[in-house]
Design an enzyme around this catalytic site. Structure first.
Site, PDB file in Angstrom:
ATOM      1  CG  ASP A  81       6.635  -0.793  -1.421  1.00  0.00           C
ATOM      2  OD1 ASP A  81       7.421  -1.756  -1.467  1.00  0.00           O
ATOM      3  OD2 ASP A  81       6.596   0.016  -0.471  1.00  0.00           O
ATOM      4  N   GLY A 119       8.064  -1.896   9.004  1.00  0.00           N
ATOM      5  CA  GLY A 119       8.062  -1.629  10.440  1.00  0.00           C
ATOM      6  C   GLY A 119       9.348  -1.020  10.961  1.00  0.00           C
ATOM      7  N   GLY A 126       2.457  -6.175   1.503  1.00  0.00           N
ATOM      8  CA  GLY A 126       1.127  -5.772   1.039  1.00  0.00           C
ATOM      9  C   GLY A 126       0.585  -4.507   1.650  1.00  0.00           C
ATOM     10  CB  SER A 176       4.542   4.532   8.688  1.00  0.00           C
ATOM     11  OG  SER A 176       4.039   3.451   7.985  1.00  0.00           O
ATOM     12  CB  SER A 205       8.398   2.776   1.506  1.00  0.00           C
ATOM     13  OG  SER A 205       7.257   2.353   0.810  1.00  0.00           O
ATOM     14  CG  HIS A 239      11.240   0.618  -1.117  1.00  0.00           C
ATOM     15  ND1 HIS A 239      12.101  -0.420  -1.409  1.00  0.00           N
ATOM     16  CD2 HIS A 239      10.064   0.043  -0.765  1.00  0.00           C
ATOM     17  CE1 HIS A 239      11.470  -1.578  -1.226  1.00  0.00           C
ATOM     18  NE2 HIS A 239      10.222  -1.316  -0.840  1.00  0.00           N
ATOM     19  CG  ASP A 274      10.219  -3.170   2.609  1.00  0.00           C
ATOM     20  OD1 ASP A 274       9.774  -2.215   3.247  1.00  0.00           O
ATOM     21  OD2 ASP A 274       9.803  -3.495   1.466  1.00  0.00           O
TER      22      ASP A 274
HETATM   23  C1  DX5 Z   1       5.154  -3.484   2.496  1.00  0.00           C
HETATM   24  C2  DX5 Z   1       6.069  -2.655   1.642  1.00  0.00           C
HETATM   25  C3  DX5 Z   1       6.928  -1.730   2.427  1.00  0.00           C
HETATM   26  C4  DX5 Z   1       6.155  -0.670   3.141  1.00  0.00           C
HETATM   27  C5  DX5 Z   1       6.930  -0.258   4.361  1.00  0.00           C
HETATM   28  O1  DX5 Z   1       4.544  -4.426   1.710  1.00  0.00           O
HETATM   29  O2  DX5 Z   1       6.924  -3.480   0.885  1.00  0.00           O
HETATM   30  O3  DX5 Z   1       7.936  -1.150   1.621  1.00  0.00           O
HETATM   31  O4  DX5 Z   1       5.900   0.443   2.349  1.00  0.00           O
HETATM   32  O5  DX5 Z   1       6.141   0.574   5.090  1.00  0.00           O
HETATM   33  P1  DX5 Z   1       6.309   0.769   6.661  1.00  0.00           P
HETATM   34  O6  DX5 Z   1       7.667   1.369   6.863  1.00  0.00           O
HETATM   35  O7  DX5 Z   1       5.185   1.667   7.007  1.00  0.00           O
HETATM   36  O8  DX5 Z   1       6.227  -0.587   7.299  1.00  0.00           O
HETATM   37 ZN    ZN Z   2       8.691  -2.565  -0.084  1.00  0.00          ZN
END
Ligand code: DX5
Ligand code: ZN
Length: 229
Positions: A37, A183, A148, A204, A10, A35, A181
C-alpha cells in the site's frame, strides 16, 4: 473448474521492526502475492512507504512471492511508471485520481503488455462509473473501507458493488478479476467470495492471526469444501 480463493496479505499491517520475519512468514503461508500500500499524504492523509522500501523487498523476495502495488497517490502515472521500472507488474491506481492522465495511462498500458493494471475505487465512488474502464482494467479493486488506514470495519455496501461487477462480467463475457480491500476477515471474506470476488486483501486479520498459515488455509478450504459455491 473449482474457483480458487486467493488471500493477499497487506504489508501495511506487518511488524516493521521485523519485516524480514513477516516476509518469510508470507512466503511460508503460501499466499501468492503481498499487497503493498503506497500512500502519499495527499490523496489520503497518511504517508506509508514507497519505492525505497519496495526495491530491497522486491530484490530479495520476487522469486518467491508476487508484489501487488496499490497506489493511493495523487499522481498515479508517475508512480506507476517508477514501480513498473523497479519490477512491479501488478499495480492498481485509483479511479478518483486518473481523470487528468487517462489517455497517458491507456498508452502506458498498451505499451507494456506484461503489466496487470487494476482500477481501485473508493467507497463513495459508484460502480457504474468504473465499469466503462473494463477494457483498461485487468482487475477492479473494490475498496471496502475508506482508503488510507488499516484496521477499519468492512463497509457492507461493498457486497453490492462486488455483485454488480460480477454480474457485469458474466453478462458481457468479460474476464477482469474482482479484488476486495479493507476489513476482510474470515466472515466478511466469505461473503465477498459468495458475491463473486476472486481475491481478498487482508491486513490486520492476517497479521493478527496466531496461526497465519491456518488463516489462509481456512478461507481457501471454505471454497474447496463447498461452503461457497
Ligand atoms: C487501506 C489499504 C488496505 C489495508 C487493509 O487503505 O488499502 O490494503 O492495508 O487493511 P485491513 O485488512 O486491516 O483493513
Ligand atoms: Zn490496499
Amino acid at each position: 473448474m473449482e474457483k480458487e480463493a486467493l488471500i493477499r496479505p497487506s504489508l501495511l499491517a506487518a511488524d516493521f521492526l521485523h519485516l524480514k520475519k513477516d516476509m518469510d512468514g508470507l512466503v511460508r503461508s503460501k499466499t501468492r502475492f503481498v499487497h503493498f500500500d503506497v500512500m502519499d499524504g495527499n490523496f489520503v492523509e497518511d504517508i506509508s512507504f514507497g519505492e525505497h522500501l519496495f526495491l530491497p523487498l522486491f530484490e530479495r523476495y520476487h522469486k518467491k512471492i508476487g508484489f501487488d502495488v496499490h497506489l493511493m497517490v495523487q499522481n498515479p502515472l508517475r508512480h506507476l511508471e517508477r514501480f513498473y521500472a523497479l519490477g512491479a507488474r501488478e499495480i492498481s491506481v485509483h479511479y478518483e485520481t486518473i481523470s487528468d492522465c487517462l489517455p497517458a495511462l491507456e498508452r502506458f498500458k498498451r505499451a507494456h503488455e506484461d503489466l496487470r493494471l487494476g482500477i481501485a475505487f473508493s467507497p463513495e465512488t459508484k460502480t457504474s462509473l468504473v465499469m466503462p474502464l473494463q477494457s483498461l482494467a485487468d482487475f477492479f479493486l473494490v475498496m471496502s473501507v475508506v482508503p488510507g488506514k488499516g484496521g477499519q470495519s468492512f463497509i457492507p455496501e461493498s457486497l453490492e458493488k462486488i455483485a454488480m461487477l460480477d454480474y457485469f462480467r458474466k453478462s458481457n463475457a468479460l474476464s477482469f478479476e474482482i479484488m476486495v480491500d479493507g476489513g476482510i476477515n474470515e466472515r466478511t471474506g466469505r461473503e465477498c467470495l459468495r458475491k463473486g470476488a476472486d481475491i481478498l486483501i487482508a491486513g490486520s486479520s492476517y497479521f493478527r492471526s496466531e496461526d497465519k498459515e491456518a488463516f489462509v488455509d481456512s478461507l481457501h478450504r471454505s471454497l474447496a469444501d463447498g461452503t461457497i459455491e
